[in-house]
Design a protein around this motif. Structure first.
Motif, PDB file in Angstrom:
ATOM      1  N   PHE B 252      70.984  41.927 -60.477  1.00 32.21           N
ATOM      2  CA  PHE B 252      71.890  41.080 -60.087  1.00 32.21           C
ATOM      3  C   PHE B 252      73.087  41.880 -59.220  1.00 32.21           C
ATOM      4  O   PHE B 252      73.478  43.062 -59.177  1.00 32.21           O
ATOM      5  CB  PHE B 252      72.922  40.943 -61.361  1.00 32.21           C
ATOM      6  N   TRP B 263      77.148  46.225 -63.281  1.00 29.57           N
ATOM      7  CA  TRP B 263      75.674  45.951 -63.690  1.00 29.57           C
ATOM      8  C   TRP B 263      74.950  47.305 -63.521  1.00 29.57           C
ATOM      9  O   TRP B 263      74.348  47.545 -64.579  1.00 29.57           O
ATOM     10  CB  TRP B 263      75.096  45.169 -62.218  1.00 29.57           C
ATOM     11  N   CYS B 574      72.642  37.222 -66.518  1.00 30.21           N
ATOM     12  CA  CYS B 574      71.084  36.376 -66.216  1.00 30.21           C
ATOM     13  C   CYS B 574      71.022  34.896 -66.752  1.00 30.21           C
ATOM     14  O   CYS B 574      70.758  34.064 -66.448  1.00 30.21           O
ATOM     15  CB  CYS B 574      70.107  37.246 -66.815  1.00 30.21           C
ATOM     16  N   ALA B 604      70.167  37.240 -57.579  1.00 28.29           N
ATOM     17  CA  ALA B 604      70.035  37.628 -59.046  1.00 28.29           C
ATOM     18  C   ALA B 604      68.279  37.296 -59.062  1.00 28.29           C
ATOM     19  O   ALA B 604      67.877  36.450 -58.495  1.00 28.29           O
ATOM     20  CB  ALA B 604      70.408  36.881 -60.109  1.00 28.29           C
TER      21      ALA B 604
END
Lengths: 654, 654
Positions: B252, B263, B574, B604
């Motif tokens: 991502f 992330w 996600c 992503a």
């Protein structure tokens, strides 16, 4: 401060040593693992005790495991002195030992470990910690079983083809120490018989060693040891007896031919098999078998009158739930274990011990019940072994014998639940099962119980009917029929294994046929001794000869020559000839009703609860003296209370 | 011949490594054993395989345990070549290993060990043997966990008062090698923070070493390591990263400020906690906790899309019956474990795995049920911990939250029993419980569930109502009420632990409040990063400052600075921003419904069953490509099937 003792969670000591024992079997040079699930100790345990600490005190928590000590919110290291602030103080030692089992030891002026501590397996169910008188010093190690050792001298050393043969005179058990010369290689062949030691290919236990191997070899059974190989002559060998020092509380002697030798060989056999637990035999598997142990418990009650080995054996056999298979894989053996515990409780009154195993006993019972069929009959499920005996029975499900021991197990649970102060939900199952057994297995025409009704063969065997009498399933008229049509019926096949023979001899004595039992002791045990036995064999066929005596299970030396169940005469002579029986739990009351049978004389000492009974019989007079109160002498209907310490002489009825 | 693999009884590998892990905790120089029962492997196992042996073939059964091989009635030794007579042949290897767990390995021209063998624990219930791709050579040892290692260089080395401080730049985990000079003594102080490493008294992990100690120290968590003592300057120190090489299947990135760093820190944190099992955190207890693991399973499904660690963790947490205490002693955690398994089965379709643990799952469920009260409510029994969350709840029995997870556990059992082809006896319990919960815990006036009806306090907390929404207990009107009166009610106390925060964020995303979740990610995770976090902390209070951030559980460095549950943004980004969700077991079908929320762009990659979905969003356009069939793109009511390999561009509704 009382005496400091190593402490652990109850049962872990037994579980650990049973685990080691179960994986010590070797056969033909291979390690031979136990073939049923063997429990092991838990990983961690918490030991706690609250006490009032004086000013300036300190103690050390000794452990061979690892862990820590918590007092209040502070953590302390084990195996280092801990200075405790004065005042009321709760000590919590959290210990794990992945090699053996968690145990700790504290010996200080302000605190010692002993049975007043609590132990738990991190399950929030603390119980009184366990300990053993053998472990009272910091250097003691509960992971090492406290055997005693005595040097053994060979009775003979003989050069043989390819080596040297040592004869230690009679059956022994212990470690052998060998000094294999540098660069040399030898083979040790252990023999319970001379033939076995001289037959390396077929001997059960052998091993090949070089100087790189450890000099002290694991304790094993032997009378003979052959050292083979080029280096044999230059290999020094010595041996020691490894044993449990158990005191004999019973004795028996007589001028009857051979009887003293039989007693001595039975005694020697039984001592050799009395170790961490009661073994079946000392040579072959050295596993703990519930059926064999059941007989050992009966014998030990007379010979040792000491609950320790019996209780260790019960704990080991129970192992830990969940139960995935019957004890020793054998349906009857699960039942015997529960019956054994109830009989032990009834004889010893040791309710506290029962409490330590009660949850496991209930789990084992639940396992048994979970495998019954819809009628409540024990049947063969996957992994089950319906053993009964090596003899021929009709084993088509359901098997009568299995139902009789199941019925007795229901009753044993009823007794135990009463001792535990829990509701008895078992008597009802027993009653229902009894009714069903009488309906399905009783054959009116044959006047006996048949092995199986499903097969249609309607076989009558001694085994089934012996247990119907021994356990009291056959009552009144039916009992009389069973005795006549089965127990005393010469047309039925004879019992051929000494395991079942003991049950038969007990049954014969119970029905008053003591002369038959005495005759069998002379012929069977006497016969073995005449063949040169120095300990009692697993089986004996009077018609065999020479080395054929040693064959069993398809192997020339497969037979154990030192088998615990062979020590049955100890029980028979004490319980039926001397006639001493406890009449309440713990033996506070007892009954002496000697029945010399065919014997013209004997002298016996038999233990009761807190003392012993000495008897001396010279036909027809019997002199009796009890050292403890609560005794009664009985000759038929006549009963005479026995004042402790006083000697009585009775003239026995013919 | 296929590839040879070491084989063992299913679950024993996990049980063994979980046992080791559970007893590795150290705190303030003490070994700190796990405080609940930890299962261990069985002692012995039998491995069997039938095969047609060609003429002249031979093989060796390699084992680190002991035992023997039986072919027909002949016994053979392990670890030595066995010449097999030609023809159909059943090999039976009986092995015990009291140090680790029984395992064997055969690699020959005629026979290899692999999953086609059967294994049993001497319980007459053979099952397919287990193996692991990491153990394929005779020299491999399943008792050694197959971690990978990479050298670590300190980012800085600094002379400090009394020693040397190493800074490894960011949170790490691994062994440290020290060369203590002969006769010297040093103290190593491990710090997740600089402050911790410089505070030997209060640091969680420290140890004092001399040259006599092993040079390689057990793997531990650290960013900083202080070497203290006179010998510190002359002590060489090096470190390695010990890790499990897991491949990231998800990625991502975004131009949103700070999001890429969040992330990356989440990813780093999650990898460090992905080891034998999913850990809670790598510093402190390193025990496996079911509640923490439940969240890790959700995260792992997106980051790794690999069932291995999830399944190992489930096996370890289940341990072995009999269950004497709740999983991790926590009632909710037993329920989560069953729910985790059902969710894992639903997501992965791995029914075969469920079968290997099914008996244990049923036993755990039976344990849960055995402790319910007469109404079927979960209540606190001796040894229980009703955890829910560190936050304040009304925990007077019965607690609503516990009933909601119990209800979900009943439903999970229903799902699992269907997968196992067994009758569903669970749905009924769930329905009855639901009715009772709605009757007793629903407060019409408050329009929400109360924590406890027995206390009379009628508290409404977010925790309870979040689960009512997440698990679907609150439906229709009631759900709307719960959302309004609890989830979005600013008057209720805030969730303060990141553990429960993740459930709250998931619930917010589920009810469409994605912007709130995004705002929280920026402020909470972003805030931690601005404080210098290199991994996600166990908890974070934006109002604290300096070293106060590191305190927890009453200890100045009690807080874990690398805690798995902090990796939740991986899941949120996600599942909700990229919007990828599996719609059947195993992910053969899936749905892509991105919701950028406040984000103006993102790229992503998210794994699905047999492939992945790539998304690229630049307001208002979203480009999507799936590599596997079965996908559907959804934007509100509009659904577009996604042809694999084809790139689609959608204009998202506002």
């Amino acid at each position: 401060m009382g005496e400091a003792k190593w402490i652990w969670y109850p049962g872990e000591f037994e579980i650990y040593h049973h685990m080691l024992l179960s994986f010590r079997r070797q056969e033909k040079g291979c390690d031979y693992p136990c073939v049923w699930p063997v429990s092991r100790p838990e990983t961690g345990a918490r030991f706690t005790k609250s006490f009032a600490a004086p000013a300036g005190g300190s103690f050390t928590v000794v452990t061979r495991g690892r862990g820590m000590v918590r007092i209040g919110s502070r953590l302390y290291r084990v195996n280092e002195p801990i200075a405790v602030p004065p005042g009321e103080c709760r000590v919590e030692a959290d210990v794990f030992d992945l090699n053996a089992f968690p145990s700790i030891f504290i010996d200080s002026d302000i605190l010692v470990t002993d049975g007043s501590w609590e132990a738990e397996l991190f399950d929030a169910r603390p119980v009184p910690a366990a300990c053993d008188p053998a472990f009272t010093r910091p250097q003691d190690d509960p992971a090492v079983f406290p055997f005693a050792y005595a040097p053994l001298s060979p009775a003979a050393r003989e050069e043989i083809c390819g080596g040297v043969l040592y004869d230690f005179g009679r059956e022994q058990f212990g470690p052998v120490t060998v000094g294999v010369p540098e660069g040399g290689e030898i083979t040790l062949v252990y023999g319970e018989s001379r033939e076995e030691a001289l037959d390396p290919e077929n001997a059960i236990v052998r091993e090949t060693l070089t100087s790189a191997d450890g000099a002290v070899r694991p304790a094993r059974a032997f009378r003979y040891i052959a050292v083979l190989g080029e280096a044999a002559g230059k290999t020094a060998l010595s041996a020691a007896l490894e044993y449990l020092p158990m005191e004999d509380k019973a004795s028996f002697s007589s001028e009857e031919p051979g009887l003293n030798a039989i007693w001595e060989v039975c005694r020697h056999t039984f001592h050799l098999n009395t170790r961490e637990f009661f073994l079946d035999g000392i040579k072959r598997d050295r596993w703990v078998w519930s059926g064999d142990a059941y007989q050992s418990f009966m014998i030990a009650r007379y010979l040792y009158n000491d609950p320790s080995v019996t209780e260790r054996t019960i704990v080991a056999l129970l192992g830990k739930p969940p139960y995935r298979r019957h004890v020793n894989t054998i349906n009857d053996y699960s039942a015997y274990l529960i019956i054994s515990l109830a009989e032990h409780c009834a004889a010893s009154g040791r309710v506290g011990f029962v409490r330590t195993v009660w949850e496991n006993v209930k789990a084992l019972y639940a396992f048994i019940v979970s495998r019954l069929d819809a009628r409540g009959y024990a049947v063969r499920r996957t992994g089950d072994w319906i053993f009964v005996d090596w003899g021929v029975l009709d084993k088509e499900d359901p098997v009568c014998f299995e139902q009789i021991v199941l019925w007795k197990a229901h009753l044993a649970m009823a007794e135990l639940s009463r001792a535990m102060g829990e509701p008895d939900v078992y008597t009802e199952s027993a009653a229902a099962l009894k009714e069903r057994i009488l309906r399905d297995f009783w054959d009116d025409e044959k006047g006996a119980f048949i092995d199986s009704f499903a097969s249609g063969r309607r076989f009558v065997t001694r085994q089934t009917n012996i247990f119907a009498v021994l356990y009291g399933l056959a009552e009144g008229e039916r009992r009389a029929h069973v005795i006549r049509n089965a127990l005393l019926n010469p047309a039925l096949p004879a019992i051929t294994t000494p395991y079942f023979k003991l049950y038969e001899l007990i049954a014969l004595c119970e029905i008053g046929e003591i002369a038959a039992a005495q005759e069998y002791i002379s012929s069977y045990w006497g016969g073995m001794l005449r063949e040169g036995a120095t300990s009692v064999w697993e089986a004996y066929d009077p018609n065999a000869s020479g080395a054929a005596h040693y064959a069993m299970y398809g192997s020339p030396y497969g037979k154990s020559l030192c088998h615990a169940w062979g020590s049955g005469p100890i029980l028979l002579l004490c319980r039926y000839v001397a006639g001493v029986r406890l009449t309440d739990a713990g033996g506070k009351t007892f009954r002496v009703a000697p029945d010399p049978g065919t014997y013209k004389d004997f002298t016996a000492t038999v233990p009761v609860g807190a003392g012993e009974v000495e008897l001396s019989y010279k036909k027809p007079f019997c002199t009796v003296r009890a050292t403890a109160p609560g005794g009664v002498f009985a000759d038929g209907e006549n009963e005479t209370p026995l004042e402790p310490g006083k000697t009585y002489t009775f003239k026995l009825k013919a």
